[in-house]
Design a protein around this motif. Structure first.
Motif, PDB file in Angstrom:
ATOM      1  N   GLN A   9      44.928  47.194  34.441  1.00 50.54           N
ATOM      2  CA  GLN A   9      45.779  46.587  33.610  1.00 50.54           C
ATOM      3  C   GLN A   9      47.132  46.396  34.511  1.00 50.54           C
ATOM      4  N   LEU A  10      47.697  45.479  34.870  1.00 49.18           N
ATOM      5  CA  LEU A  10      48.687  45.123  35.684  1.00 49.18           C
ATOM      6  C   LEU A  10      49.856  45.231  34.635  1.00 49.18           C
ATOM      7  N   LEU A  11      51.101  45.817  35.007  1.00 48.51           N
ATOM      8  CA  LEU A  11      52.147  45.704  34.332  1.00 48.51           C
ATOM      9  C   LEU A  11      53.054  44.210  34.241  1.00 48.51           C
ATOM     10  N   ASP A  12      53.215  43.694  35.507  1.00 44.04           N
ATOM     11  CA  ASP A  12      53.982  42.338  35.365  1.00 44.04           C
ATOM     12  C   ASP A  12      53.021  41.339  35.426  1.00 44.04           C
ATOM     13  N   GLY A  13      51.672  41.386  36.156  1.00 48.54           N
ATOM     14  CA  GLY A  13      50.518  40.598  36.423  1.00 48.54           C
ATOM     15  C   GLY A  13      50.829  39.592  37.371  1.00 48.54           C
ATOM     16  N   LEU A  14      49.861  38.736  37.504  1.00 45.67           N
ATOM     17  CA  LEU A  14      49.938  37.525  38.625  1.00 45.67           C
ATOM     18  C   LEU A  14      50.391  36.165  37.751  1.00 45.67           C
ATOM     19  N   PRO A  15      51.627  36.093  38.214  1.00 47.11           N
ATOM     20  CA  PRO A  15      52.086  34.650  37.669  1.00 47.11           C
ATOM     21  C   PRO A  15      51.279  33.459  38.085  1.00 47.11           C
ATOM     22  N   TYR A  64      47.413  43.027  57.383  1.00 49.43           N
ATOM     23  CA  TYR A  64      46.177  43.284  57.300  1.00 49.43           C
ATOM     24  C   TYR A  64      45.666  44.384  55.903  1.00 49.43           C
ATOM     25  N   ARG A  65      46.652  45.353  55.624  1.00 45.01           N
ATOM     26  CA  ARG A  65      46.461  46.285  54.728  1.00 45.01           C
ATOM     27  C   ARG A  65      46.543  45.406  53.599  1.00 45.01           C
ATOM     28  N   THR A  66      47.392  44.427  53.270  1.00 42.88           N
ATOM     29  CA  THR A  66      47.702  43.646  52.153  1.00 42.88           C
ATOM     30  C   THR A  66      46.315  42.614  51.894  1.00 42.88           C
ATOM     31  N   ALA A  67      45.600  42.160  52.976  1.00 45.69           N
ATOM     32  CA  ALA A  67      44.677  41.244  53.127  1.00 45.69           C
ATOM     33  C   ALA A  67      43.363  42.085  52.598  1.00 45.69           C
ATOM     34  N   LEU A  68      43.281  43.439  53.260  1.00 42.55           N
ATOM     35  CA  LEU A  68      42.021  44.104  52.900  1.00 42.55           C
ATOM     36  C   LEU A  68      42.140  44.593  51.359  1.00 42.55           C
ATOM     37  N   THR A  69      43.412  44.850  50.809  1.00 46.10           N
ATOM     38  CA  THR A  69      43.537  45.145  49.232  1.00 46.10           C
ATOM     39  C   THR A  69      43.099  43.869  48.399  1.00 46.10           C
ATOM     40  N   MET A  70      43.582  42.703  49.041  1.00 49.79           N
ATOM     41  CA  MET A  70      43.189  41.453  48.257  1.00 49.79           C
ATOM     42  C   MET A  70      41.954  41.362  48.352  1.00 49.79           C
ATOM     43  N   ARG A  71      41.053  41.725  49.406  1.00 51.29           N
ATOM     44  CA  ARG A  71      39.664  41.614  49.328  1.00 51.29           C
ATOM     45  C   ARG A  71      38.879  42.364  48.364  1.00 51.29           C
ATOM     46  N   HIS A  72      39.577  43.532  48.079  1.00 58.69           N
ATOM     47  CA  HIS A  72      39.083  44.666  46.961  1.00 58.69           C
ATOM     48  C   HIS A  72      39.005  43.715  45.648  1.00 58.69           C
ATOM     49  N   VAL A  73      39.730  42.728  45.344  1.00 57.25           N
ATOM     50  CA  VAL A  73      39.886  42.090  44.102  1.00 57.25           C
ATOM     51  C   VAL A  73      38.707  41.178  43.967  1.00 57.25           C
ATOM     52  N   GLU A  74      37.968  41.754  42.775  1.00 54.08           N
ATOM     53  CA  GLU A  74      37.016  40.366  42.397  1.00 54.08           C
ATOM     54  C   GLU A  74      37.354  39.212  41.837  1.00 54.08           C
ATOM     55  N   LYS A  75      38.399  39.610  40.857  1.00 47.98           N
ATOM     56  CA  LYS A  75      38.951  38.344  39.948  1.00 47.98           C
ATOM     57  C   LYS A  75      40.045  38.746  39.133  1.00 47.98           C
ATOM     58  N   TYR A 100      55.026  46.466  42.601  1.00 52.84           N
ATOM     59  CA  TYR A 100      54.917  47.740  41.724  1.00 52.84           C
ATOM     60  C   TYR A 100      53.363  47.187  41.493  1.00 52.84           C
ATOM     61  N   ASP A 101      52.993  46.244  41.023  1.00 52.07           N
ATOM     62  CA  ASP A 101      51.651  45.784  40.656  1.00 52.07           C
ATOM     63  C   ASP A 101      50.714  46.072  42.069  1.00 52.07           C
ATOM     64  N   LEU A 102      51.221  45.482  43.021  1.00 48.99           N
ATOM     65  CA  LEU A 102      50.537  45.745  44.304  1.00 48.99           C
ATOM     66  C   LEU A 102      50.303  47.217  44.616  1.00 48.99           C
ATOM     67  N   GLN A 103      51.123  48.120  44.500  1.00 50.24           N
ATOM     68  CA  GLN A 103      51.018  49.384  44.756  1.00 50.24           C
ATOM     69  C   GLN A 103      49.931  50.124  43.749  1.00 50.24           C
ATOM     70  N   ARG A 104      50.047  49.510  42.524  1.00 50.09           N
ATOM     71  CA  ARG A 104      48.879  50.006  41.437  1.00 50.09           C
ATOM     72  C   ARG A 104      47.645  49.744  41.945  1.00 50.09           C
ATOM     73  N   ILE A 105      47.579  48.320  42.509  1.00 50.54           N
ATOM     74  CA  ILE A 105      46.231  47.871  42.938  1.00 50.54           C
ATOM     75  C   ILE A 105      45.733  48.864  44.198  1.00 50.54           C
ATOM     76  N   GLU A 106      46.620  48.848  45.188  1.00 47.03           N
ATOM     77  CA  GLU A 106      46.313  49.689  46.428  1.00 47.03           C
ATOM     78  C   GLU A 106      45.798  51.125  45.705  1.00 47.03           C
ATOM     79  N   GLU A 107      46.508  51.840  44.960  1.00 40.86           N
ATOM     80  CA  GLU A 107      46.177  53.227  44.702  1.00 40.86           C
ATOM     81  C   GLU A 107      44.746  53.200  43.994  1.00 40.86           C
ATOM     82  N   ARG A 108      44.476  52.095  43.194  1.00 40.16           N
ATOM     83  CA  ARG A 108      43.172  51.875  42.504  1.00 40.16           C
ATOM     84  C   ARG A 108      41.975  51.881  43.404  1.00 40.16           C
ATOM     85  N   CYS A 109      42.435  50.856  44.589  1.00 38.97           N
ATOM     86  CA  CYS A 109      41.532  50.568  45.805  1.00 38.97           C
ATOM     87  C   CYS A 109      41.174  51.901  46.407  1.00 38.97           C
TER      88      CYS A 109
END
Length: 176
Positions: A9-15, A64-75, A100-109
């Motif tokens: 669950q993201l705090l701010d979300g994807l606008p 690259y780090r951001t793109a790889l994090t994005m590839r972890h996202v299914e939806k 902050y949400d990007l950091q949370r996603i990276e940590e979960r990845c």
């Protein structure tokens, strides 16, 4: 494997903008990546720059780090709306996340990747727990910084040369 590590669950979300109304996709579903995802991340991070008059292909480590994090996202999901899946997700859209949400996603990845290593036997459960529970200082029993390297012995052997920063303190200290 517990599916809950794949849902965050993201705090701010994807606008986003649906029907002229601003909405925020606040749930992200993650997945494990494969070699194809890593190759795709490299391609997304590549840029052609002219250096000394020659076109040169460069890869940005941060991109690259951001793109790889994005590839972890299914939806990304939002109740009552269509999902935003990998087929439409790109770096421009992914860049709308707050840091902050990007950091949370990276940590979960990282958790997802380490759980896969545990599942394949590349690390032990004790190592997994140590990574995510923090390390305990063996002298005090407290979680926190440990004296490593030369830090515990800096200045103890003033007559012996030491490599690195300790050498500077060894030769600049005076006993007057």
């Amino acid at each position: 494997m517990n599916d809950s590590i794949f849902i965050l669950q993201l705090l701010d979300g994807l606008p986003s903008n649906v029907g002229g109304k601003p909405v925020k996709y606040k749930t992200v579903h993650l997945r494990e990546t494969n070699v194809n995802d890593e190759l795709t991340a490299v391609q997304l991070a590549e840029r052609i720059k002219t250096i000394n008059g020659k076109p040169t292909l460069l890869v940005s480590d941060d991109l690259y780090r951001t793109a790889l994090t994005m590839r972890h996202v299914e939806k990304f999901t939002c109740s009552g709306l269509d999902d935003i899946g990998q087929d439409v997700l790109d770096l421009e859209m992914f860049g709308r996340l707050t840091t902050y949400d990007l950091q949370r996603i990276e940590e979960r990845c990282l958790v997802v990747s380490m759980a896969a290593q545990l599942r394949y036997g590349l690390i032990t459960e004790a190592e997994f727990d140590q990574i995510f529970a923090g390390t305990t200082n063996t002298t005090t029993g407290q979680i926190g910084p440990r004296a490593e390297g030369q830090a515990a012995a800096v200045g103890a052997d003033r007559d012996q040369d030491q490599p690195g920063p300790a050498m500077l303190t060894d030769f600049t200290a005076t006993n007057t």
